[in-house]
Scaffold this motif. Structure first.
Motif, mmCIF file in Angstrom:
data_model
loop_
_atom_site.group_PDB
_atom_site.id
_atom_site.type_symbol
_atom_site.label_atom_id
_atom_site.label_comp_id
_atom_site.label_asym_id
_atom_site.label_seq_id
_atom_site.Cartn_x
_atom_site.Cartn_y
_atom_site.Cartn_z
ATOM 1 N N SER A 2 0.826 -1.204 0.000
ATOM 2 C CA SER A 2 0.000 0.000 0.000
ATOM 3 C C SER A 2 0.862 1.256 0.000
ATOM 4 O O SER A 2 1.913 1.299 0.628
ATOM 5 C CB SER A 2 -0.900 0.025 1.228
ATOM 6 O OG SER A 2 -1.801 -1.041 1.203
ATOM 7 N N ARG A 3 0.389 2.258 -0.704
ATOM 8 C CA ARG A 3 1.012 3.583 -0.736
ATOM 9 C C ARG A 3 -0.059 4.599 -0.386
ATOM 10 O O ARG A 3 -1.234 4.428 -0.707
ATOM 11 C CB ARG A 3 1.579 3.907 -2.118
ATOM 12 C CG ARG A 3 2.672 3.004 -2.562
ATOM 13 C CD ARG A 3 3.965 3.462 -1.986
ATOM 14 N NE ARG A 3 5.019 2.557 -2.439
ATOM 15 C CZ ARG A 3 6.187 2.501 -1.876
ATOM 16 N NH1 ARG A 3 6.476 3.270 -0.864
ATOM 17 N NH2 ARG A 3 7.094 1.671 -2.310
ATOM 18 N N PHE A 4 0.365 5.678 0.256
ATOM 19 C CA PHE A 4 -0.550 6.743 0.652
ATOM 20 C C PHE A 4 0.038 8.072 0.222
ATOM 21 O O PHE A 4 1.255 8.230 0.152
ATOM 22 C CB PHE A 4 -0.745 6.747 2.175
ATOM 23 C CG PHE A 4 -1.256 5.439 2.712
ATOM 24 C CD1 PHE A 4 -2.616 5.193 2.766
ATOM 25 C CD2 PHE A 4 -0.388 4.465 3.157
ATOM 26 C CE1 PHE A 4 -3.093 3.988 3.250
ATOM 27 C CE2 PHE A 4 -0.852 3.256 3.642
ATOM 28 C CZ PHE A 4 -2.208 3.015 3.688
ATOM 29 N N LEU A 5 -0.825 9.051 -0.061
ATOM 30 C CA LEU A 5 -0.404 10.404 -0.408
ATOM 31 C C LEU A 5 -0.959 11.344 0.639
ATOM 32 O O LEU A 5 -2.164 11.303 0.930
ATOM 33 C CB LEU A 5 -0.921 10.791 -1.794
ATOM 34 C CG LEU A 5 -0.633 12.218 -2.235
ATOM 35 C CD1 LEU A 5 0.860 12.409 -2.471
ATOM 36 C CD2 LEU A 5 -1.401 12.551 -3.500
ATOM 37 N N SER A 17 3.752 17.848 -0.049
ATOM 38 C CA SER A 17 3.168 16.523 -0.251
ATOM 39 C C SER A 17 4.221 15.457 0.002
ATOM 40 O O SER A 17 5.424 15.727 -0.090
ATOM 41 C CB SER A 17 2.644 16.369 -1.678
ATOM 42 O OG SER A 17 1.660 17.323 -1.952
ATOM 43 N N THR A 19 4.619 10.847 -0.258
ATOM 44 C CA THR A 19 4.057 9.503 -0.375
ATOM 45 C C THR A 19 4.607 8.687 0.787
ATOM 46 O O THR A 19 5.763 8.851 1.184
ATOM 47 C CB THR A 19 4.415 8.831 -1.717
ATOM 48 O OG1 THR A 19 5.817 8.857 -1.894
ATOM 49 C CG2 THR A 19 3.723 9.527 -2.869
ATOM 50 N N ARG A 81 -6.279 7.244 2.874
ATOM 51 C CA ARG A 81 -6.840 6.374 1.853
ATOM 52 C C ARG A 81 -5.699 5.838 0.990
ATOM 53 O O ARG A 81 -4.870 6.600 0.507
ATOM 54 C CB ARG A 81 -7.804 7.183 0.981
ATOM 55 C CG ARG A 81 -8.450 6.413 -0.140
ATOM 56 C CD ARG A 81 -9.288 7.318 -1.023
ATOM 57 N NE ARG A 81 -8.536 8.416 -1.619
ATOM 58 C CZ ARG A 81 -7.846 8.327 -2.751
ATOM 59 N NH1 ARG A 81 -7.784 7.196 -3.405
ATOM 60 N NH2 ARG A 81 -7.222 9.378 -3.228
ATOM 61 N N LEU A 83 -3.602 4.713 -2.145
ATOM 62 C CA LEU A 83 -3.617 5.128 -3.542
ATOM 63 C C LEU A 83 -4.025 3.955 -4.411
ATOM 64 O O LEU A 83 -3.675 2.806 -4.130
ATOM 65 C CB LEU A 83 -2.221 5.592 -3.972
ATOM 66 C CG LEU A 83 -1.696 6.880 -3.343
ATOM 67 C CD1 LEU A 83 -0.254 7.101 -3.765
ATOM 68 C CD2 LEU A 83 -2.550 8.055 -3.745
ATOM 69 N N SER A 84 -4.765 4.230 -5.487
ATOM 70 C CA SER A 84 -5.091 3.187 -6.455
ATOM 71 C C SER A 84 -3.807 2.811 -7.199
ATOM 72 O O SER A 84 -2.790 3.490 -7.106
ATOM 73 C CB SER A 84 -6.143 3.686 -7.439
ATOM 74 O OG SER A 84 -5.600 4.702 -8.255
ATOM 75 N N GLU A 87 -2.643 5.663 -9.392
ATOM 76 C CA GLU A 87 -2.125 6.776 -8.600
ATOM 77 C C GLU A 87 -0.765 6.426 -8.005
ATOM 78 O O GLU A 87 0.125 7.269 -7.949
ATOM 79 C CB GLU A 87 -3.096 7.139 -7.477
ATOM 80 C CG GLU A 87 -4.386 7.764 -7.947
ATOM 81 C CD GLU A 87 -5.420 7.889 -6.835
ATOM 82 O OE1 GLU A 87 -6.161 8.889 -6.857
ATOM 83 O OE2 GLU A 87 -5.477 7.008 -5.958
ATOM 84 N N ALA A 88 -0.608 5.186 -7.556
ATOM 85 C CA ALA A 88 0.676 4.740 -7.000
ATOM 86 C C ALA A 88 1.760 4.763 -8.069
ATOM 87 O O ALA A 88 2.898 5.145 -7.809
ATOM 88 C CB ALA A 88 0.541 3.354 -6.392
ATOM 89 N N ALA A 91 2.751 8.355 -8.576
ATOM 90 C CA ALA A 91 3.577 8.814 -7.452
ATOM 91 C C ALA A 91 4.988 8.261 -7.575
ATOM 92 O O ALA A 91 5.967 8.956 -7.304
ATOM 93 C CB ALA A 91 2.950 8.406 -6.136
#
Length: 103
Positions: A2-5, A17, A19, A81, A83-84, A87-88, A91
């Motif tokens: 999983s990755r988050f922004l 910002s 990640t 949330r 990232l999809s 989106e990942a 990033a």
């Protein structure tokens, strides 16, 4: 994996910002200024790191490249949330193209 922004504003109004990986450790940090703060052009590396990433409420600190401030913000892990996949990938491309991973 999983990755988050996460994003916030510095006191100078630059958009900060980062990640985060599944352990809430920063993998890349950057800052942008101006109207198109989300556009890829005009982004600067903003070194960032997580503090107490193992807690539900943890901090992320950035060094703003525009004003030189150390900006500290608190985030709640339950509100993040993932990232999809697309989106990942975006990033990861951003990290590879100039917003290098922070130490």
């Amino acid at each position: 994996m999983s990755r988050f922004l996460i994003s916030t504003r510095c006191e100078c109004q630059a958009a900060l910002s980062a990640t985060l990986d599944e352990h809430r450790h920063v993998t890349a940090g950057w800052a942008a200024r101006g109207r198109s703060a989300t556009a890829e052009a005009g982004k600067e590396i903003a070194p960032a790191h997580s503090i107490n990433a193992h807690l539900d409420r943890f901090d992320v600190a950035w060094l703003c490249p525009y004003c030189g401030r150390n900006t500290l913000r608190t985030f709640y892990a339950g509100a993040m949330r993932p990232l999809s996949a697309s989106e990942a990938a975006a990033a990861a491309a951003l990290a590879a193209s100039g917003a290098a991973p922070s130490p």
